[in-house]
Write a protein that holds these residues in place. Structure first.
Motif, PDB file in Angstrom:
ATOM      1  N   TYR A  32      27.579  83.744 -17.998  1.00 32.49           N
ATOM      2  CA  TYR A  32      26.421  82.870 -18.187  1.00 32.49           C
ATOM      3  C   TYR A  32      25.192  83.756 -18.095  1.00 32.49           C
ATOM      4  O   TYR A  32      25.045  84.532 -17.141  1.00 32.49           O
ATOM      5  CB  TYR A  32      26.404  81.782 -17.106  1.00 32.49           C
ATOM      6  N   TYR A  36      14.632  83.600 -17.525  1.00 35.48           N
ATOM      7  CA  TYR A  36      13.636  82.840 -16.776  1.00 35.48           C
ATOM      8  C   TYR A  36      12.250  83.417 -17.038  1.00 35.48           C
ATOM      9  O   TYR A  36      12.079  84.630 -17.217  1.00 35.48           O
ATOM     10  CB  TYR A  36      13.944  82.862 -15.270  1.00 35.48           C
ATOM     11  N   PRO A  44      10.121  81.031 -10.875  1.00 32.83           N
ATOM     12  CA  PRO A  44      10.679  81.199 -12.228  1.00 32.83           C
ATOM     13  C   PRO A  44      11.119  79.859 -12.806  1.00 32.83           C
ATOM     14  O   PRO A  44      11.534  78.959 -12.066  1.00 32.83           O
ATOM     15  CB  PRO A  44      11.896  82.111 -11.989  1.00 32.83           C
ATOM     16  N   LEU A  46      13.506  78.170 -16.095  1.00 33.13           N
ATOM     17  CA  LEU A  46      14.481  78.477 -17.145  1.00 33.13           C
ATOM     18  C   LEU A  46      13.850  78.329 -18.520  1.00 33.13           C
ATOM     19  O   LEU A  46      13.215  77.323 -18.838  1.00 33.13           O
ATOM     20  CB  LEU A  46      15.684  77.546 -17.036  1.00 33.13           C
ATOM     21  N   ARG A  51      25.995  81.425 -23.372  1.00 39.51           N
ATOM     22  CA  ARG A  51      27.317  81.766 -22.866  1.00 39.51           C
ATOM     23  C   ARG A  51      27.989  82.662 -23.892  1.00 39.51           C
ATOM     24  O   ARG A  51      27.659  82.608 -25.078  1.00 39.51           O
ATOM     25  CB  ARG A  51      28.116  80.499 -22.565  1.00 39.51           C
ATOM     26  N   PHE A  89      12.538  87.374 -16.804  1.00 39.57           N
ATOM     27  CA  PHE A  89      13.706  87.896 -16.118  1.00 39.57           C
ATOM     28  C   PHE A  89      14.973  87.480 -16.860  1.00 39.57           C
ATOM     29  O   PHE A  89      15.160  86.295 -17.159  1.00 39.57           O
ATOM     30  CB  PHE A  89      13.797  87.361 -14.691  1.00 39.57           C
ATOM     31  N   GLY A  95      31.307  82.376 -13.551  1.00 42.59           N
ATOM     32  CA  GLY A  95      31.731  81.008 -13.311  1.00 42.59           C
ATOM     33  C   GLY A  95      31.049  79.993 -14.193  1.00 42.59           C
ATOM     34  O   GLY A  95      31.299  78.795 -14.087  1.00 42.59           O
ATOM     35  N   GLY A  96      30.170  80.470 -15.067  1.00 42.92           N
ATOM     36  CA  GLY A  96      29.572  79.589 -16.062  1.00 42.92           C
ATOM     37  C   GLY A  96      28.376  78.791 -15.607  1.00 42.92           C
ATOM     38  O   GLY A  96      27.764  78.078 -16.402  1.00 42.92           O
ATOM     39  N   GLY A  97      28.034  78.898 -14.323  1.00 42.29           N
ATOM     40  CA  GLY A  97      26.892  78.136 -13.835  1.00 42.29           C
ATOM     41  C   GLY A  97      25.890  79.016 -13.124  1.00 42.29           C
ATOM     42  O   GLY A  97      25.899  80.245 -13.251  1.00 42.29           O
ATOM     43  N   SER A  98      25.030  78.362 -12.350  1.00 40.04           N
ATOM     44  CA  SER A  98      23.901  79.072 -11.723  1.00 40.04           C
ATOM     45  C   SER A  98      24.148  79.393 -10.259  1.00 40.04           C
ATOM     46  O   SER A  98      23.209  79.660  -9.523  1.00 40.04           O
ATOM     47  CB  SER A  98      22.641  78.219 -11.850  1.00 40.04           C
ATOM     48  N   GLU A  99      25.408  79.365  -9.818  1.00 41.31           N
ATOM     49  CA  GLU A  99      25.677  79.488  -8.387  1.00 41.31           C
ATOM     50  C   GLU A  99      25.109  80.749  -7.759  1.00 41.31           C
ATOM     51  O   GLU A  99      24.637  80.729  -6.643  1.00 41.31           O
ATOM     52  CB  GLU A  99      27.184  79.441  -8.121  1.00 41.31           C
ATOM     53  N   LYS A 100      25.196  81.872  -8.417  1.00 42.03           N
ATOM     54  CA  LYS A 100      24.811  83.137  -7.796  1.00 42.03           C
ATOM     55  C   LYS A 100      24.295  84.051  -8.887  1.00 42.03           C
ATOM     56  O   LYS A 100      24.981  84.967  -9.332  1.00 42.03           O
ATOM     57  CB  LYS A 100      26.028  83.741  -7.104  1.00 42.03           C
ATOM     58  N   LEU A 101      23.071  83.797  -9.327  1.00 44.74           N
ATOM     59  CA  LEU A 101      22.508  84.573 -10.410  1.00 44.74           C
ATOM     60  C   LEU A 101      22.121  85.975  -9.944  1.00 44.74           C
ATOM     61  O   LEU A 101      21.572  86.148  -8.856  1.00 44.74           O
ATOM     62  CB  LEU A 101      21.270  83.871 -10.973  1.00 44.74           C
ATOM     63  N   PHE A 103      19.651  88.848 -11.076  1.00 46.33           N
ATOM     64  CA  PHE A 103      18.487  88.990 -11.931  1.00 46.33           C
ATOM     65  C   PHE A 103      18.194  90.450 -12.254  1.00 46.33           C
ATOM     66  O   PHE A 103      18.452  91.346 -11.440  1.00 46.33           O
ATOM     67  CB  PHE A 103      17.245  88.402 -11.245  1.00 46.33           C
TER      68      PHE A 103
ATOM     69  N   TYR B  33      19.572  76.561  -3.278  1.00 46.65           N
ATOM     70  CA  TYR B  33      19.687  78.013  -3.237  1.00 46.65           C
ATOM     71  C   TYR B  33      18.449  78.625  -2.568  1.00 46.65           C
ATOM     72  O   TYR B  33      17.338  78.122  -2.717  1.00 46.65           O
ATOM     73  CB  TYR B  33      19.756  78.585  -4.653  1.00 46.65           C
ATOM     74  N   TYR B  35      16.554  82.399  -2.615  1.00 50.42           N
ATOM     75  CA  TYR B  35      16.443  83.737  -3.178  1.00 50.42           C
ATOM     76  C   TYR B  35      15.262  84.429  -2.501  1.00 50.42           C
ATOM     77  O   TYR B  35      14.346  83.778  -1.990  1.00 50.42           O
ATOM     78  CB  TYR B  35      16.178  83.682  -4.697  1.00 50.42           C
ATOM     79  N   PHE B  45      19.625  86.909  -4.735  1.00 53.65           N
ATOM     80  CA  PHE B  45      20.361  85.785  -4.143  1.00 53.65           C
ATOM     81  C   PHE B  45      20.575  85.986  -2.644  1.00 53.65           C
ATOM     82  O   PHE B  45      20.943  87.069  -2.185  1.00 53.65           O
ATOM     83  CB  PHE B  45      21.722  85.664  -4.835  1.00 53.65           C
ATOM     84  N   ASN B 101      30.137  73.045 -13.631  1.00 52.32           N
ATOM     85  CA  ASN B 101      29.109  74.063 -13.440  1.00 52.32           C
ATOM     86  C   ASN B 101      27.840  73.478 -12.847  1.00 52.32           C
ATOM     87  O   ASN B 101      27.471  72.343 -13.114  1.00 52.32           O
ATOM     88  CB  ASN B 101      28.746  74.700 -14.789  1.00 52.32           C
ATOM     89  N   THR B 102      27.155  74.305 -12.060  1.00 55.19           N
ATOM     90  CA  THR B 102      25.803  73.938 -11.672  1.00 55.19           C
ATOM     91  C   THR B 102      24.899  74.194 -12.865  1.00 55.19           C
ATOM     92  O   THR B 102      25.163  75.064 -13.681  1.00 55.19           O
ATOM     93  CB  THR B 102      25.321  74.756 -10.473  1.00 55.19           C
ATOM     94  N   PHE B 107      13.053  76.102  -9.490  1.00 60.51           N
ATOM     95  CA  PHE B 107      12.503  76.849  -8.370  1.00 60.51           C
ATOM     96  C   PHE B 107      11.233  76.207  -7.837  1.00 60.51           C
ATOM     97  O   PHE B 107      10.442  75.631  -8.587  1.00 60.51           O
ATOM     98  CB  PHE B 107      12.163  78.284  -8.801  1.00 60.51           C
TER      99      PHE B 107
END
Lengths: 113, 116
Positions: A32, A36, A44, A46, A51, A89, A95-101, A103, B33, B35, B45, B101-102, B107
């Motif tokens: 993913y 931003y 930031p 989106l 994908r 950025f 995992g396809g999502g925003s869990e742990k981006l 940057f 989240y 950051y 993160f 997915n999230t 932010f």
């Protein structure tokens, strides 16, 4: 170890020109890739995301080009406007999502009138 | 409010002090989240909550950093024995869940922490 490398660090473009920002990654598990936009003093926001099942995505004046084999992706801003002046950025996650981006370091874009 | 709210917007403290930063996510967003953004860098993160529990806290730099979200809404990031290297903008974001997915991160404007 920087997982997402972004270039250039800064970019100056004339109004109406094309702005191009590049990112490269090493981890092939990333699936993913969002971009931003951040204005001074703001968080930031989106702009556009892609994908790896597609090579290009366009939304208005903003286009992401994605090259899976080269592990690179780029943001193109067509007809750049002074209001586009901001820091951009790229990011990537698993995992396809925003869990742990993860940057990139950012590109400061200035569009001159 | 319509967006993610963070307080305080600015915090100046002395080395060794304890600091709490608060985040109010968008109503209905289950994912939250934290950051950290140092000057001239991209956001880094720290921790991710799904509901009340920390789903991933692998980004917390050491045990001086701790975050809670006791009722699944507001979250507090706590920093003990602050050090000058902790100076940064601490960003909070929230998102909804779409399928597996999230989604898009929304932010807040951040809490700027300065440790003297």
């Amino acid at each position: 170890q920087q997982q997402v490398k972004q270039s250039p660090q800064s970019l100056i473009v004339q109004k109406g020109g094309i702005s191009i920002i590049n990112c490269a990654y090493e981890n092939t598990a990333f699936d993913y890739f969002p971009w931003y936009q951040q204005f001074p003093g703001k968080g930031p926001a989106l702009l556009i995301a892609i994908r790896p099942d597609v090579s290009e995505k366009k939304e208005g004046r903003f286009t992401i080009s994605f090259n899976k084999s080269a592990k690179q992706f780029s943001l193109h801003i067509m007809d750049s406007q002074p209001g586009d002046s901001a820091t951009y950025f790229c990011a990537a996650s698993i995992g396809g999502g925003s869990e742990k981006l993860v940057f990139g370091k950012g590109t400061k874009l200035t569009v001159n009138p | 409010g319509a967006g993610v709210s963070q307080t305080p917007s600015n915090k100046v403290t002395e080395k060794g002090k304890y600091v709490e930063l608060r985040c109010d996510p968008i109503s209905g967003h289950t994912a939250l989240y934290w950051y950290r953004q140092s000057l001239g860098q991209g956001p880094e993160f720290l921790i991710y909550f799904q509901g009340t529990g920390a789903a991933d806290d692998s980004g917390l730099p050491n045990d001086r950093f701790f975050a809670v979200r006791p009722e699944g809404s507001v979250s507090t990031l706590k920093i003990q024995r602050t050090e000058r290297g902790d100076s940064a903008v601490y960003l909070c974001a929230s998102s909804s869940i779409a399928g597996a997915n999230t989604g898009e991160l929304f932010f807040g404007e951040g809490s700027r922490l300065t440790v003297l």
